[in-house]
Design an enzyme around this catalytic site. Structure first.
Site, PDB file in Angstrom:
ATOM      1  N   GLY A 168     -20.127 -18.183  13.144  1.00 39.95           N
ATOM      2  CA  GLY A 168     -19.144 -18.971  13.890  1.00 39.95           C
ATOM      3  C   GLY A 168     -17.767 -18.421  13.583  1.00 39.95           C
ATOM      4  N   GLY A 226     -21.614 -20.270  16.958  1.00 34.74           N
ATOM      5  CA  GLY A 226     -20.912 -19.809  18.169  1.00 34.74           C
ATOM      6  C   GLY A 226     -21.204 -18.373  18.587  1.00 34.74           C
ATOM      7  N   ARG A 253     -10.714 -14.778   8.265  1.00 33.59           N
ATOM      8  CA  ARG A 253     -10.865 -14.593   6.803  1.00 33.59           C
ATOM      9  C   ARG A 253     -11.421 -13.212   6.500  1.00 33.59           C
ATOM     10  NH1 ARG A 253     -14.513 -19.833   5.970  1.00 33.59           N
ATOM     11  NH2 ARG A 253     -13.647 -20.854   7.798  1.00 33.59           N
ATOM     12  N   HIS A 302     -22.027 -23.734   4.412  1.00 34.05           N
ATOM     13  CA  HIS A 302     -22.814 -23.831   5.659  1.00 34.05           C
ATOM     14  C   HIS A 302     -24.228 -24.357   5.396  1.00 34.05           C
ATOM     15  CE1 HIS A 302     -20.059 -20.586   7.608  1.00 34.05           C
ATOM     16  NE2 HIS A 302     -19.726 -21.779   8.063  1.00 34.05           N
ATOM     17  N   ARG A 332     -19.524 -35.041   6.647  1.00 36.91           N
ATOM     18  CA  ARG A 332     -19.657 -33.676   6.147  1.00 36.91           C
ATOM     19  C   ARG A 332     -18.638 -33.524   5.024  1.00 36.91           C
ATOM     20  NH1 ARG A 332     -19.093 -28.148   9.616  1.00 36.91           N
ATOM     21  NH2 ARG A 332     -19.710 -26.758   7.938  1.00 36.91           N
ATOM     22  N   ASN A 354     -16.793 -35.345  10.744  1.00 36.07           N
ATOM     23  CA  ASN A 354     -16.470 -34.045  10.141  1.00 36.07           C
ATOM     24  C   ASN A 354     -14.946 -33.911  10.230  1.00 36.07           C
ATOM     25  OD1 ASN A 354     -16.139 -31.387   9.431  1.00 36.07           O
ATOM     26  ND2 ASN A 354     -17.431 -30.555  11.077  1.00 36.07           N
ATOM     27  N   GLU A 414     -25.423 -29.254  12.893  1.00 36.17           N
ATOM     28  CA  GLU A 414     -25.087 -29.840  11.590  1.00 36.17           C
ATOM     29  C   GLU A 414     -24.928 -31.356  11.692  1.00 36.17           C
ATOM     30  OE1 GLU A 414     -22.305 -26.774  12.013  1.00 36.17           O
ATOM     31  OE2 GLU A 414     -22.277 -26.315   9.872  1.00 36.17           O
ATOM     32  N   LYS A 471     -13.814 -34.533  13.952  1.00 34.98           N
ATOM     33  CA  LYS A 471     -14.915 -34.382  14.903  1.00 34.98           C
ATOM     34  C   LYS A 471     -15.916 -35.495  14.607  1.00 34.98           C
ATOM     35  CE  LYS A 471     -14.514 -29.413  15.406  1.00 34.98           C
ATOM     36  NZ  LYS A 471     -14.887 -28.173  14.776  1.00 34.98           N
ATOM     37  N   GLY A 530     -23.438 -16.216  17.042  1.00 35.25           N
ATOM     38  CA  GLY A 530     -24.875 -15.954  16.919  1.00 35.25           C
ATOM     39  C   GLY A 530     -25.663 -16.481  18.111  1.00 35.25           C
ATOM     40  N   MET A 574     -14.428 -13.716  19.339  1.00 32.02           N
ATOM     41  CA  MET A 574     -15.303 -12.587  19.664  1.00 32.02           C
ATOM     42  C   MET A 574     -15.314 -12.286  21.166  1.00 32.02           C
ATOM     43  SD  MET A 574     -17.171 -10.224  18.567  1.00 32.02           S
ATOM     44  CE  MET A 574     -17.535 -10.487  16.842  1.00 32.02           C
TER      45      MET A 574
HETATM   46  P1  ADP Z   1     -16.880 -23.135  13.990  1.00 31.16           P
HETATM   47  O1  ADP Z   1     -17.111 -22.215  12.846  1.00 31.16           O
HETATM   48  O2  ADP Z   1     -15.443 -23.395  14.279  1.00 31.16           O
HETATM   49  O3  ADP Z   1     -17.775 -24.367  14.008  1.00 31.16           O
HETATM   50  P2  ADP Z   1     -18.468 -22.109  16.197  1.00 31.16           P
HETATM   51  O4  ADP Z   1     -19.796 -22.014  15.529  1.00 31.16           O
HETATM   52  O5  ADP Z   1     -18.319 -23.078  17.311  1.00 31.16           O
HETATM   53  O6  ADP Z   1     -17.288 -22.259  15.180  1.00 31.16           O
HETATM   54  O7  ADP Z   1     -18.076 -20.648  16.720  1.00 31.16           O
HETATM   55  C1  ADP Z   1     -16.830 -20.419  17.312  1.00 31.16           C
HETATM   56  C2  ADP Z   1     -16.729 -18.950  17.686  1.00 31.16           C
HETATM   57  O8  ADP Z   1     -17.842 -18.588  18.511  1.00 31.16           O
HETATM   58  C3  ADP Z   1     -15.504 -18.632  18.508  1.00 31.16           C
HETATM   59  O9  ADP Z   1     -14.441 -18.260  17.706  1.00 31.16           O
HETATM   60  C4  ADP Z   1     -15.972 -17.456  19.355  1.00 31.16           C
HETATM   61  O10 ADP Z   1     -15.587 -16.249  18.709  1.00 31.16           O
HETATM   62  C5  ADP Z   1     -17.467 -17.498  19.315  1.00 31.16           C
HETATM   63  N1  ADP Z   1     -18.066 -17.634  20.633  1.00 31.16           N
HETATM   64  C6  ADP Z   1     -18.278 -18.753  21.359  1.00 31.16           C
HETATM   65  N2  ADP Z   1     -18.853 -18.425  22.540  1.00 31.16           N
HETATM   66  C7  ADP Z   1     -18.995 -17.081  22.565  1.00 31.16           C
HETATM   67  C8  ADP Z   1     -19.517 -16.137  23.508  1.00 31.16           C
HETATM   68  N3  ADP Z   1     -20.007 -16.511  24.678  1.00 31.16           N
HETATM   69  N4  ADP Z   1     -19.497 -14.836  23.150  1.00 31.16           N
HETATM   70  C9  ADP Z   1     -18.997 -14.447  21.977  1.00 31.16           C
HETATM   71  N5  ADP Z   1     -18.504 -15.277  21.053  1.00 31.16           N
HETATM   72  C10 ADP Z   1     -18.503 -16.579  21.343  1.00 31.16           C
END
Ligand code: ADP
Length: 393
Positions: free
Chosen positions: A210, A328, A241, A183, A95, A9, A379, A16, A330, A284
């Protein structure tokens, strides 16, 4: 010697990767390890972790090293040969953000496919060139390695025309200005897993939250509507964004504020969303723990849009049987899930607070009309499965 699939990716400054072995007749691959090369162009750093999350290898290049994607992939292939002698990389799966209207599934790469994907660069100028650069780099490193492109757009090709058209003059639609959705590999993975959790659920809304965030309406395993459109800017507010924006704002920025395309791109992709509204962070975790009212406002906006889109996607599905949180935020943010679910009680979502705190997988009460779930996405695994299946055909 087991055959391994290398999953790639590639972004502008990072690659990655993950390695999987395929277990004979079953199509469920086993993870060998995953990692990344980040800081390409500035301060490159390679790290790989095994299946248990332990660091299996690490390398730092000196600051300013001229490492490019080809050099990074060559390092990775050499590292695998030296450190995982018992596996043989027999395929690579990439990807690729955009498959346009042509590719509704994974595709083995050849010169014609590359030429077609090159034509889609204007539709995803921030991502597609890096995805294609990694394919070319790997061709250079190992010209005989079969490579497969797996698209973020492909899963949405089942959507009806009404979901994919903008109300623009037809000539624009014919030029490809339409809603593609992204996605898709994440949604496809969730659609594949969901029958293990909620076999009866036919109308499902998935929230991929995420740093990029979108939602998808899935009917009997197929995408019927999604919140991202022509680009990955539409829909929910994201880390940096905007999400949905009245296009008149752009006219105002150009005509009154004198902003050009570069300034608009920066504002839309990098300075907005949770970061722009809070002025504090795009993460977040920082916003939830902050007592700054602007952080609370950013979280409110995020939650509000997720709830609103759940209702809109339920309309596309003519109802909703299940809601799934993934990615992340969710998967990890108990308060975000709680607030979204509470906002949607009217729709039949009854949260089980304890189950939510324990991360589910089911976070709704047994009598909740809409079952609600936390399902981690994967993914990379989806790409490994697609790659093996595509090369088996
Ligand atoms: P990407 O879209 O870069 O693949 P991810 O799905 O890994 O991202 O999500 C990354 C985001 O998840 C981070 O910016 C953060 O805001 C959020 N995140 C990760 N762990 C937590 C947590 N414990 N609580 C709240 N938000 C989290």
């Amino acid at each position: 010697m087991p055959n391994a699939t290398l999953v790639i990716n590639a972004g502008s400054s990072s690659i990655k990767f993950a390695g999987y072995v395929h277990n004979g007749s079953t199509d469920e691959p086993s993870l060998l390890g995953k990692g990344q090369i980040e800081g390409i162009g500035t301060h490159p750093h390679f790290i790989v972790k095994d299946n248990d999350g332990n660091v299996a290898g690490e390398h730092h290049w000196p600051e300013g090293d001229q490492l490019n994607h080809t050099g990074g992939l060559r390092f990775l292939i050499d590292w695998i040969q030296q450190n995982a002698e018992d596996v043989k990389v027999t395929a690579a799966g990439h990807r690729v953000v955009h498959g346009g209207l042509t590719y509704s599934g994974p595709t083995r790469i050849n010169a014609e496919v590359m030429a077609n994907l090159e034509k889609l660069v204007p539709l995803a100028p921030l991502h597609q060139p890096h995805n294609l650069a990694a394919i070319r780099a790997l061709q250079e490193v190992d010209p005989h390695l079969p490579q497969v492109a797996c698209f973020d757009t492909a899963f949405h090709r089942t959507q009806p025309a009404v979901a994919s058209m903008f109300a623009l003059p037809r000539s624009f639609t014919e030029r490809g200005v339409r809603r593609y959705g992204f996605h898709g590999l994440s949604y496809e993975y969730i659609a594949r897993r969901l029958p293990d959790f909620a076999p009866e659920a036919s109308r499902v809304v998935v929230a991929h939250l995420g740093s990029g965030a979108s939602m998808c309406a899935i009917k009997d395993g197929r995408s019927v509507e999604t919140t991202m459109g022509f680009t990955a800017l539409d829909g929910l507010p994201m880390g940096t964004r905007t999400g949905v924006l009245d296009p008149g704002v752009l006219l105002y920025c150009i005509q009154t504020l004198g902003m050009d395309a570069t300034a608009l791109e920066k504002m839309l992709y990098h300075d907005s969303g949770l970061l722009g509204v809070s002025g504090i962070s795009n993460d977040m975790r920082d916003l939830i723990t902050s007592d700054d009212p602007r952080a609370a406002e950013a979280v409110d906006l995020f939650v509000y849009h997720i709830a609103k889109q759940t209702a809109a996607l339920s309309a596309a599905l003519q109802g909703i049987d299940a809601l799934v949180f993934t990615a992340g935020i969710g998967e990890n943010s108990v308060p975000v899930r709680e607030r979204v679910c509470n906002h949607l009680e009217w729709l039949g979502i009854r949260l089980d607070a304890q189950a939510n705190a324990a991360r589910g997988p089911r976070i709704s009460t047994p009598d909740s009309p809409v079952s609600t779930w936390v399902i981690p996405t994967d993914e990379e695994r989806m790409i490994a499965i697609h790659t093996a299946q595509t090369l088996d055909q």
